[in-house]
Write an enzyme that holds these catalytic residues in place. Sequence first.
Site, PDB file in Angstrom:
ATOM      1  N   ASP A  13       9.802  20.840  28.876  1.00 13.94           N
ATOM      2  CA  ASP A  13      10.439  20.561  27.582  1.00 13.94           C
ATOM      3  C   ASP A  13       9.484  20.671  26.401  1.00 13.94           C
ATOM      4  O   ASP A  13       9.635  19.975  25.390  1.00 13.94           O
ATOM      5  CB  ASP A  13      11.084  19.154  27.594  1.00 13.94           C
ATOM      6  CG  ASP A  13      12.126  19.028  28.681  1.00 13.94           C
ATOM      7  OD1 ASP A  13      12.753  20.042  29.015  1.00 13.94           O
ATOM      8  OD2 ASP A  13      12.293  17.907  29.205  1.00 13.94           O
ATOM      9  N   LYS A  16       9.596  25.737  25.123  1.00 10.86           N
ATOM     10  CA  LYS A  16       9.479  27.126  25.621  1.00 10.86           C
ATOM     11  C   LYS A  16      10.626  27.975  25.075  1.00 10.86           C
ATOM     12  O   LYS A  16      10.426  29.118  24.674  1.00 10.86           O
ATOM     13  CB  LYS A  16       9.497  27.148  27.166  1.00 10.86           C
ATOM     14  CG  LYS A  16       8.312  26.426  27.802  1.00 10.86           C
ATOM     15  CD  LYS A  16       8.429  26.384  29.307  1.00 10.86           C
ATOM     16  CE  LYS A  16       9.535  25.513  29.812  1.00 10.86           C
ATOM     17  NZ  LYS A  16       9.379  24.063  29.553  1.00 10.86           N
ATOM     18  N   GLY A  40      16.207  23.510  30.982  1.00  5.47           N
ATOM     19  CA  GLY A  40      17.099  23.469  29.825  1.00  5.47           C
ATOM     20  C   GLY A  40      16.276  23.907  28.635  1.00  5.47           C
ATOM     21  O   GLY A  40      15.394  23.184  28.189  1.00  5.47           O
ATOM     22  N   HIS A  41      16.504  25.123  28.164  1.00  7.71           N
ATOM     23  CA  HIS A  41      15.709  25.689  27.070  1.00  7.71           C
ATOM     24  C   HIS A  41      16.582  25.811  25.828  1.00  7.71           C
ATOM     25  O   HIS A  41      17.601  26.501  25.851  1.00  7.71           O
ATOM     26  CB  HIS A  41      15.144  27.053  27.482  1.00  7.71           C
ATOM     27  CG  HIS A  41      14.209  26.962  28.658  1.00  7.71           C
ATOM     28  ND1 HIS A  41      13.622  28.052  29.240  1.00  7.71           N
ATOM     29  CD2 HIS A  41      13.756  25.897  29.353  1.00  7.71           C
ATOM     30  CE1 HIS A  41      12.838  27.656  30.243  1.00  7.71           C
ATOM     31  NE2 HIS A  41      12.922  26.353  30.335  1.00  7.71           N
ATOM     32  N   GLN A 221       9.976  24.600  33.459  1.00  8.83           N
ATOM     33  CA  GLN A 221       9.217  23.373  33.738  1.00  8.83           C
ATOM     34  C   GLN A 221       7.832  23.451  33.067  1.00  8.83           C
ATOM     35  O   GLN A 221       7.689  24.087  32.054  1.00  8.83           O
ATOM     36  CB  GLN A 221       9.105  23.108  35.250  1.00  8.83           C
ATOM     37  CG  GLN A 221      10.438  22.731  35.911  1.00  8.83           C
ATOM     38  CD  GLN A 221      11.393  23.884  36.104  1.00  8.83           C
ATOM     39  OE1 GLN A 221      11.051  24.880  36.697  1.00  8.83           O
ATOM     40  NE2 GLN A 221      12.603  23.745  35.618  1.00  8.83           N
TER      41      GLN A 221
HETATM   42  P1  GDP Z   1      11.937  23.734  26.811  1.00  3.22           P
HETATM   43  O1  GDP Z   1      12.541  23.228  28.071  1.00  3.22           O
HETATM   44  O2  GDP Z   1      10.458  23.843  26.892  1.00  3.22           O
HETATM   45  O3  GDP Z   1      12.573  25.007  26.326  1.00  3.22           O
HETATM   46  O4  GDP Z   1      12.231  22.630  25.701  1.00  3.22           O
HETATM   47  P2  GDP Z   1      13.638  21.890  25.440  1.00  3.22           P
HETATM   48  O5  GDP Z   1      14.558  22.822  24.744  1.00  3.22           O
HETATM   49  O6  GDP Z   1      14.118  21.232  26.684  1.00  3.22           O
HETATM   50  O7  GDP Z   1      13.158  20.706  24.495  1.00  3.22           O
HETATM   51  C1  GDP Z   1      12.549  20.947  23.277  1.00  3.22           C
HETATM   52  C2  GDP Z   1      13.381  20.306  22.158  1.00  3.22           C
HETATM   53  O8  GDP Z   1      12.631  20.258  20.976  1.00  3.22           O
HETATM   54  C3  GDP Z   1      14.640  21.093  21.832  1.00  3.22           C
HETATM   55  O9  GDP Z   1      15.635  20.179  21.402  1.00  3.22           O
HETATM   56  C4  GDP Z   1      14.189  21.963  20.663  1.00  3.22           C
HETATM   57  O10 GDP Z   1      15.272  22.330  19.800  1.00  3.22           O
HETATM   58  C5  GDP Z   1      13.253  21.036  19.956  1.00  3.22           C
HETATM   59  N1  GDP Z   1      12.130  21.655  19.230  1.00  3.22           N
HETATM   60  C6  GDP Z   1      11.358  22.724  19.579  1.00  3.22           C
HETATM   61  N2  GDP Z   1      10.347  22.903  18.697  1.00  3.22           N
HETATM   62  C7  GDP Z   1      10.493  21.933  17.760  1.00  3.22           C
HETATM   63  C8  GDP Z   1       9.751  21.551  16.605  1.00  3.22           C
HETATM   64  O11 GDP Z   1       8.730  22.148  16.253  1.00  3.22           O
HETATM   65  N3  GDP Z   1      10.187  20.466  15.906  1.00  3.22           N
HETATM   66  C9  GDP Z   1      11.299  19.768  16.265  1.00  3.22           C
HETATM   67  N4  GDP Z   1      11.649  18.721  15.540  1.00  3.22           N
HETATM   68  N5  GDP Z   1      12.019  20.086  17.343  1.00  3.22           N
HETATM   69  C10 GDP Z   1      11.614  21.145  18.095  1.00  3.22           C
HETATM   70  P1  IMO Z   2      12.322  22.791  31.425  1.00  2.00           P
HETATM   71  O1  IMO Z   2      12.272  24.221  31.902  1.00  2.00           O
HETATM   72  C1  IMO Z   2      11.445  18.606  32.183  1.00  2.00           C
HETATM   73  C2  IMO Z   2      11.521  17.313  36.379  1.00  2.00           C
HETATM   74  C3  IMO Z   2      12.603  16.350  36.785  1.00  2.00           C
HETATM   75  C4  IMO Z   2      11.897  15.597  37.908  1.00  2.00           C
HETATM   76  C5  IMO Z   2      11.075  16.710  38.591  1.00  2.00           C
HETATM   77  C6  IMO Z   2      11.746  17.316  39.803  1.00  2.00           C
HETATM   78  O2  IMO Z   2      13.491  22.497  30.563  1.00  2.00           O
HETATM   79  O3  IMO Z   2      11.021  22.393  30.826  1.00  2.00           O
HETATM   80  P2  IMO Z   2      13.797  19.006  40.091  1.00  2.00           P
HETATM   81  O4  IMO Z   2      15.219  18.905  39.662  1.00  2.00           O
HETATM   82  O5  IMO Z   2      13.076  20.186  39.540  1.00  2.00           O
HETATM   83  O6  IMO Z   2      13.640  18.888  41.583  1.00  2.00           O
HETATM   84  O7  IMO Z   2      13.079  17.680  39.481  1.00  2.00           O
HETATM   85  O8  IMO Z   2      10.897  17.696  37.599  1.00  2.00           O
HETATM   86  N1  IMO Z   2      12.004  18.556  35.736  1.00  2.00           N
HETATM   87  C7  IMO Z   2      11.902  18.807  34.421  1.00  2.00           C
HETATM   88  N2  IMO Z   2      11.442  18.024  33.406  1.00  2.00           N
HETATM   89  N3  IMO Z   2      11.858  19.867  31.941  1.00  2.00           N
HETATM   90  C8  IMO Z   2      12.291  20.656  32.951  1.00  2.00           C
HETATM   91  O9  IMO Z   2      12.575  21.966  32.767  1.00  2.00           O
HETATM   92  C9  IMO Z   2      12.366  20.123  34.248  1.00  2.00           C
HETATM   93  N4  IMO Z   2      12.755  20.604  35.447  1.00  2.00           N
HETATM   94  C10 IMO Z   2      12.514  19.648  36.344  1.00  2.00           C
HETATM   95  O10 IMO Z   2      12.977  15.504  35.723  1.00  2.00           O
HETATM   96  O11 IMO Z   2      11.000  14.675  37.362  1.00  2.00           O
HETATM   97 MG    MG Z   3      13.837  21.726  28.716  1.00  2.00          MG
END
Ligand code: GDP
Ligand code: IMO
Ligand code: MG
Length: 424
Positions: A13, A16, A40-41, A221
């Site tokens: 998270d 990415k 979840g991106h 991840q």
């Molecule tokens: P990922 O799994 O690495 O793609 O990240 P996620 O999408 O799960 O979580 C990142 C969250 O931060 C999302 O809600 C993005 O919209 C948000 N986000 C990304 N970059 C920024 C930033 O620079 N500032 C803020 N406030 N939110 C951001």
């Molecule tokens: P993105 O790509 C954050 C965490 C889960 C748990 C561990 C194992 O959005 O960054 P799993 O379901 O993979 O067997 O869970 O890994 N986890 C993540 N945490 N972002 C993710 O993906 C994750 N994918 C798995 O919360 O701790």
């Molecule tokens: Mg994510």
Amino acid sequence: MAAIIVVGAQWGDEGKGKVVDLISAQADMVVRFAGGANAGHTLKVGGQKLVTHLLPSGVMHPGARCVLGAGVVVAPEILADEIATCEARGLGVTPRLLISRRAHVTFPFQSAIDRAANAGPRSIGTTGRGIGPTYSDKAARIGVRLGDLVHGARAADRVGALVEVWAERARAAGVTAPTVEGALAWVAPYMEVIGPLLGDASIAVDEAIRAGKKVVFEGAQGTLLDLDHGTYPFVTSSSTVSGGACTGVGVGPTRITGVVGITKAYCTRVGHGIFPTELLGEAGDRLREVGEEYGATTGRPRRCGWLDLPALRYAARVNGLTALAVTKVDVLAGLPEVPLCVAYRLDGVETNEFPVDDLDRAEPVFLNMPGWDASVSEARTMDALPETVRNYLREIEQRTGVEVAIVSIGADRDATVVRREVLV
Ligand code: GDP
Ligand code: IMO
Ligand code: MG
């Protein structure tokens, strides 16, 4: 020609999705190499939001071919649904989508057992998407690959081998046993969508690189969730580090031209497991609320804490990072001071290496950096960033040995400072 790998440098998270979407404007191909619908991106453009779980975060760009490699595990119902969502939004992703026929399939009985384990005493707090069981079955050589499902006799044979083992497990657990007919009937409508998109991802990526195209490998991840190099056993079941891009797609390491690590300006983690810089009180709640730190896949509140530089240094080493993207710098605005974990104390000795095998005994050492105000979000150049932000970024660079090429100061694609283009 450019072939860069983008990986999460923390526990997932990191942003990415945002960074890959940004880079993909120049990309010819975007390739997911590991993980499954546990990811979840989030992509935000002009107030519009899209969350991808399986499709690469290049989906918004009509010029980007989207590929899923062999290392990805596919929940067919989620992939079919995501394709339909993108089509409904007019993204025209189907003609530019290629899915490896070697990618493994997650069946509902594998997700169900994953969710059941989350209620048990040894829960690691997974996403419940069947990731552990699917990769375990793959390693045990009873998994089903997408390509198996488009050949009648092979489908029955491969699903039969998997169901045989799972029927035994179901009997032991006192739940309804899966059947070959049931599993094949369940997957059939999804395969109508997915089947025509199957192909050889390794060949497609190799051809693109040979033709001088720009290719982005998108990780899921993060480094600290890697099966080998993460905070085991609180990890996912795949290779999330840059090396995983090579094995997960079928591309040689000599083809790779750069590795970008994504890190938040602080740290978060979802699920259980050690998190040395975690903030349990009000300061953590503030980061969660301001940063909207709730899981993009499960909606769970993310645990929040200060940036861990030894961990980032570790990520720089295991991934061979050539650049960093630092996200969510805006979330820290308004704090008078921002503590940075710069070292650990272990057995009375200070170290700047991440003591990954001894985290339960190690104590983080903090350096307080002066904070910044909300004007940070208006910057579009390095010079326009407050000096305190530049100092914070310099500290990161000096202690990790990696240049910060991208600074993200808001969720939207435009809220970014690009100091150096990474896809070149
Ligand atoms: P990922 O799994 O690495 O793609 O990240 P996620 O999408 O799960 O979580 C990142 C969250 O931060 C999302 O809600 C993005 O919209 C948000 N986000 C990304 N970059 C920024 C930033 O620079 N500032 C803020 N406030 N939110 C951001
Ligand atoms: P993105 O790509 C954050 C965490 C889960 C748990 C561990 C194992 O959005 O960054 P799993 O379901 O993979 O067997 O869970 O890994 N986890 C993540 N945490 N972002 C993710 O993906 C994750 N994918 C798995 O919360 O701790
Ligand atoms: Mg994510």
